[in-house]
Design a protein around this motif. Structure first.
Motif, PDB file in Angstrom:
ATOM      1  N   UNK A   1      -3.558-127.159 -29.575  1.00 18.69           N
ATOM      2  CA  UNK A   1      -3.522-127.449 -31.007  1.00 18.69           C
ATOM      3  C   UNK A   1      -4.839-127.054 -31.677  1.00 18.69           C
ATOM      4  N   UNK A   2      -5.940-127.268 -30.972  1.00 15.07           N
ATOM      5  CA  UNK A   2      -7.248-126.910 -31.531  1.00 15.07           C
ATOM      6  C   UNK A   2      -7.370-125.398 -31.709  1.00 15.07           C
ATOM      7  N   UNK A   3      -6.901-124.640 -30.727  1.00 14.93           N
ATOM      8  CA  UNK A   3      -7.013-123.190 -30.796  1.00 14.93           C
ATOM      9  C   UNK A   3      -5.942-122.541 -31.652  1.00 14.93           C
ATOM     10  N   UNK A   4      -4.794-123.176 -31.823  1.00 16.18           N
ATOM     11  CA  UNK A   4      -3.699-122.559 -32.554  1.00 16.18           C
ATOM     12  C   UNK A   4      -4.051-122.340 -34.016  1.00 16.18           C
ATOM     13  N   UNK A   5      -4.889-123.165 -34.574  1.00 17.75           N
ATOM     14  CA  UNK A   5      -5.286-122.993 -35.962  1.00 17.75           C
ATOM     15  C   UNK A   5      -6.077-121.691 -36.111  1.00 17.75           C
ATOM     16  N   UNK A   6      -6.916-121.394 -35.147  1.00 16.76           N
ATOM     17  CA  UNK A   6      -7.727-120.183 -35.215  1.00 16.76           C
ATOM     18  C   UNK A   6      -6.925-118.948 -34.839  1.00 16.76           C
TER      19      UNK A   6
END
Length: 56
Positions: free
Chosen positions: A43-48
């Motif tokens: 979830x943290x990386x999916x935004x980027x």
């Protein structure tokens, strides 16, 4: 037994405090549980990863 307003307010404040403390502890335990680490990392990386450039 006669319940007056002050007794009811004191009970609701105490119950609300314990309810929120239990809810907070449950949320922290869920967030720190080792098996949830991968889900939160994705979830943290999916935004980027989903961004392809600035908005125009």
């Amino acid at each position: 037994m006669d319940i007056d307003h002050e007794t009811l307010v004191a009970f609701s404040k105490s119950f609300g405090l314990f309810y929120l403390l239990i809810f907070f502890v449950a949320a922290v335990v869920y967030a720190c549980w080792p098996s949830n680490r991968d889900r939160f990392e994705r979830a943290k990386r999916s935004i980027l990863n989903d961004e392809d450039g600035p908005c125009r």
